[in-house]
Scaffold this motif. Structure first.
Motif, mmCIF file in Angstrom:
data_model
loop_
_atom_site.group_PDB
_atom_site.id
_atom_site.type_symbol
_atom_site.label_atom_id
_atom_site.label_comp_id
_atom_site.label_asym_id
_atom_site.label_seq_id
_atom_site.Cartn_x
_atom_site.Cartn_y
_atom_site.Cartn_z
ATOM 1 N N LEU A 147 0.866 -1.341 -0.127
ATOM 2 C CA LEU A 147 -0.107 0.151 -0.027
ATOM 3 C C LEU A 147 0.793 1.206 0.028
ATOM 4 C CD1 LEU A 147 -2.755 1.487 0.376
ATOM 5 C CD2 LEU A 147 -2.497 1.100 2.938
ATOM 6 N N VAL A 148 0.814 2.108 -1.042
ATOM 7 C CA VAL A 148 1.494 3.289 -1.177
ATOM 8 C C VAL A 148 0.532 4.503 -0.806
ATOM 9 C CG1 VAL A 148 3.128 4.715 -2.373
ATOM 10 C CG2 VAL A 148 2.976 2.202 -2.818
ATOM 11 N N LEU A 149 0.927 5.415 -0.206
ATOM 12 C CA LEU A 149 0.369 6.819 -0.113
ATOM 13 C C LEU A 149 1.211 7.786 -0.374
ATOM 14 C CD1 LEU A 149 -0.810 4.954 2.709
ATOM 15 C CD2 LEU A 149 -2.236 6.605 2.862
ATOM 16 N N ASP A 150 0.763 8.441 -1.570
ATOM 17 C CA ASP A 150 1.628 9.499 -2.212
ATOM 18 C C ASP A 150 1.127 10.951 -1.978
ATOM 19 O OD1 ASP A 150 3.977 10.296 -3.604
ATOM 20 O OD2 ASP A 150 2.928 10.097 -5.556
ATOM 21 N N GLU A 151 2.038 11.740 -1.635
ATOM 22 C CA GLU A 151 1.729 12.961 -1.298
ATOM 23 C C GLU A 151 0.576 13.014 -0.169
ATOM 24 O OE1 GLU A 151 3.235 15.545 -2.237
ATOM 25 O OE2 GLU A 151 4.077 15.159 -4.136
#
Length: 234
Positions: free
Chosen positions: A130-134
């Motif tokens: 899981l990637v949370l960008d910005e």
């Protein structure tokens, strides 16, 4: 780039990570390379439709498209399918793509992803990374309640890799990162220069009501051949 050199070795080992660096420093490639490598090392025999292995959440459709574009370049010679999910695009077409295709990597804005979760067209129970960008921008735009709901639809943090990337990390985002990650590696790349020496900067201390007339007068007086105006709301 410095952020890639600092964080990639740990991400490739499967560790959670927090990466802070300015825009344009290669953060996207850092997490995409880690995601593609993970999937290549652990191929699935019978992947299911609408059940991504990688989920990347970003605050705007522009960023979603940017990440998708980079994923297409970096993953060109891999067998993986990427699907962008965001508002403003044909809802039914996105829904059909999820229902009838194996999609390995989903890049999504929170609002549209919540719509698909409600309709049970996407299953996040098999998300490996899981990637949370910005992340900070998502907080500024009021997306955190939606993001929380999405995170809780993925496997427990002990059973997934979780990555936070942002140009800045507020205290609130750091608290979220602490609760959603386990023993993350943290890499902070400070910008070499806050502003280029060639840029002539002027600051006007004004009220909100004065912003528009000041902008108009500056344009009338300076008569620039090209002009770029940044605003924090559409």
């Amino acid at each position: 780039t410095p952020i890639q050199a600092g964080i990639l070795p740990d991400l490739l080992k499967g560790r959670d990570g927090l990466g802070q660096a300015q825009t344009g420093t290669g953060k996207t490639a850092a997490f995409l390379l880690a995601c593609f490598t993970r999937m290549l090392r652990n191929p699935l025999e019978n992947p299911r439709n609408g059940s991504p292995r990688i989920l990347i959440i970003a605050p705007t459709r522009e960023l979603v498209l940017q990440i998708e574009e980079e994923a297409a370049i970096l993953g060109k010679f891999t067998p993986f399918q990427t699907l962008p999910v965001y508002g403003g695009l044909d809802f039914d077409a996105q829904m059909e793509a999820l229902r009838h295709n194996v999609v390995d990597l989903v890049v999504a804005t929170p609002g549209r992803l919540i719509d698909f979760l409600r309709k049970k067209v996407i299953d996040l129970s098999n998300v490996e990374t899981l990637v949370l960008d910005e992340a900070d921008r998502m907080l500024d735009m009021g997306f955190i309640p939606d993001v929380k709901r999405i995170v809780y639809a993925t496997p427990h943090k002990d059973k997934r890799q979780t990555l936070f990337f942002s140009a800045t990390f507020t205290d609130e985002v750091r608290r979220l990162a602490e609760s959603w990650t386990r023993d993350p590696v943290s890499v902070v790349i400070e910008p070499e220069n806050v502003a280029a020496d060639t840029v002539d900067q002027k600051v006007y201390i004004i009220t909100d009501e004065e912003k528009f007339p000041l902008t108009v007068n500056l344009l009338r007086n300076l008569k620039p051949a090209r002009c770029l105006i940044f605003a924090n709301r559409r």
